[in-house]
Design a protein around this motif. Sequence first.
Motif, PDB file in Angstrom:
ATOM      1  N   GLU A   1      13.902  -7.261 -27.574  1.00  0.00           N
ATOM      2  CA  GLU A   1      13.693  -5.895 -27.102  1.00  0.00           C
ATOM      3  C   GLU A   1      14.914  -5.014 -27.338  1.00  0.00           C
ATOM      4  O   GLU A   1      14.788  -3.791 -27.451  1.00  0.00           O
ATOM      5  N   ARG A   2      16.092  -5.627 -27.424  1.00  0.00           N
ATOM      6  CA  ARG A   2      17.307  -4.856 -27.698  1.00  0.00           C
ATOM      7  C   ARG A   2      17.400  -4.447 -29.163  1.00  0.00           C
ATOM      8  O   ARG A   2      18.347  -3.753 -29.558  1.00  0.00           O
ATOM      9  N   GLY A   3      16.467  -4.898 -29.987  1.00  0.00           N
ATOM     10  CA  GLY A   3      16.379  -4.422 -31.354  1.00  0.00           C
ATOM     11  C   GLY A   3      17.126  -5.232 -32.392  1.00  0.00           C
ATOM     12  O   GLY A   3      17.386  -4.726 -33.494  1.00  0.00           O
ATOM     13  N   PHE A   4      17.453  -6.475 -32.073  1.00  0.00           N
ATOM     14  CA  PHE A   4      18.124  -7.302 -33.077  1.00  0.00           C
ATOM     15  C   PHE A   4      17.125  -7.731 -34.149  1.00  0.00           C
ATOM     16  O   PHE A   4      15.976  -8.058 -33.859  1.00  0.00           O
ATOM     17  N   ASP A   5      17.606  -7.734 -35.389  1.00  0.00           N
ATOM     18  CA  ASP A   5      16.760  -8.120 -36.517  1.00  0.00           C
ATOM     19  C   ASP A   5      16.787  -9.629 -36.761  1.00  0.00           C
ATOM     20  O   ASP A   5      15.849 -10.185 -37.321  1.00  0.00           O
ATOM     21  N   GLN A   6      17.882 -10.259 -36.375  1.00  0.00           N
ATOM     22  CA  GLN A   6      18.029 -11.705 -36.520  1.00  0.00           C
ATOM     23  C   GLN A   6      18.760 -12.255 -35.311  1.00  0.00           C
ATOM     24  O   GLN A   6      19.632 -11.584 -34.746  1.00  0.00           O
ATOM     25  N   LEU A   7      18.416 -13.477 -34.932  1.00  0.00           N
ATOM     26  CA  LEU A   7      19.089 -14.158 -33.833  1.00  0.00           C
ATOM     27  C   LEU A   7      19.664 -15.471 -34.345  1.00  0.00           C
ATOM     28  O   LEU A   7      19.027 -16.180 -35.122  1.00  0.00           O
ATOM     29  N   ILE A   8      20.871 -15.783 -33.884  1.00  0.00           N
ATOM     30  CA  ILE A   8      21.491 -17.071 -34.192  1.00  0.00           C
ATOM     31  C   ILE A   8      21.976 -17.661 -32.881  1.00  0.00           C
ATOM     32  O   ILE A   8      22.718 -17.017 -32.136  1.00  0.00           O
TER      33      ILE A   8
END
Length: 581
Positions: A343-350
Amino acid sequence: MNLFTDIRSLVLDSLSALQGTGDLPGDLSFDNVAVEPPRDAAHGDMATNAAMVLAKPAKLKPRDIADKLAALLVADPRIASAEVAGPGFLNLRLETGLWGSVVLAALNEGRAYGRSQLGAGIKVNVEYVSANPTGPLHVGHTRGAVFGDALASLLDYAGYDVTREYYINDGGAQVDVLARSVYLRYLEQFGREVAFENGTYPGDYLIEVGAALKEKVGEAYVDQPEETWLDEVRLFATDAMMALIREDLATLGVEMDVFFSEKSLYGTGKIEAAIDSLRAKGLIYRGTLEPPKGKLPEDWEPREQTLFKSTEHGDDVDRPIMKSDGAWTYFAPDIAYHYDKVERGFDQLIDVFGADHGGYVKRMKAAVSALSDGRVPVDIKLCQLVKLFKNGEPFKMSKRAGTFITLRDVVEQVGPDVTRFVMLTRKNDAPLDFDFDKVLEQSKDNPVFYVQYAHARVCSAIRRATEAGIACDDAVLAAADLSEMTHESELNVARKLAEWPRLVEIAARTNEPHRIAFYLYELASDLHALYNRGNEETQLRFVQEGNPALSQAKLALARSVAVVISAGLAILGVNPAEEMR
């Protein structure tokens, strides 16, 4: 400047020309065409797999494509020769003068040489360390901290918009145990005899916290029932532990952008919102799981639970999200936390996890896939165990910690630079042996010394030249005449420098910062080989007595190595050495 990208563009343009003449079909995809260093340096400077990957879709023989492609490539002034090898690989040799342009690019661009726009501003959240706030960071956390921090720096260098994040696990039962442990230390301040039982933490690090609690509340909690002090002591203890953890991270040079509290998810509707999002997609249901594979536990009994249909997103089994008493499982807040990141708008998560979280990978990937409708990829990196040795024996446990070796134990022994570099000398999913004696050796077998020594050698040569009255600032060296840089040892260094921009992009695409450490060792090795060759062949020495112009040309090559080493070490969070002591 990225010479590999430039030559790949030449290859693609040549392939397009072959399409224009009808020698290749017009509907071919060139996505898998690569230009890379050959496996054997004797075969050339670069190699391309173009003919091999295009042969099948083009319905042609690889050698037929390679022959036509080679004929076009050699027409370019940058290509000295193009030779077809084996079934259709194409080995390229570049004109010698190109290597001088690489050296000058490194000098002109400085640390920006190798920077990439690969990331194109893509927003990436890198979550790492995320240790329970129940004590100081241990050696396992150290490896995760170094890996995560270096990965974040690498992605930033490659053009991504990176956020470094620490998830504070302050919502579970372990913080209640912490509070009880601090209460025991608090009682000790009044001369009470206490026993650390029922899993409480005996580490000496809580003595100061107990004393601080006494200073704050006096005798208010002495002989009081747990329900009167647990909430307050829990908050007090968690704050104290997070202050300790921040100090631990600071000794390693790690700074977080965000500290996210698990507790903030409870009572705020955030967990419910995440689960409702999955429920709206038909992924939450009441059901009974199959018994665990293998030996059936004696206390196992089938029971209906609230489940997340994670198998629809690649998991092996569906996962419980609510206990039989109506409380959330530990998985539910983790779902909510990742929903918050989406929801915070990150395009990728690691996510960087410890080795003991291997069984958690598929369910977390399934959750993020479901929450984002497959839009946001998550890469979970597991950091394997670190075994510590000293004098050939396993390193003993820390009295301060009580049960484990702390991050500070390691840093106090060898310093932050050595700690960080050595933690990246193995891929994250491979076990790592950390020998306190070997990592301080001044030898080729010690990679951190070998790389820093290469940088120091260049600095020493610059100082000697300056003392001899030779101008050595980067602007002067960038104008040096490199036409006489033709010796194979010099060209080997320049070839390795040319690989740096390509290596950065590969490391960033694969989320593998250890590739930077490996590359720096190889670059340092080439520099040392050139330096040692100069002991016998005086024309290779960096400082040529009585010949300032030639000295500047030699120093330009050496200085470009120092520039790249400095940039690479900055990604790893390690300081370059100006001199070795």
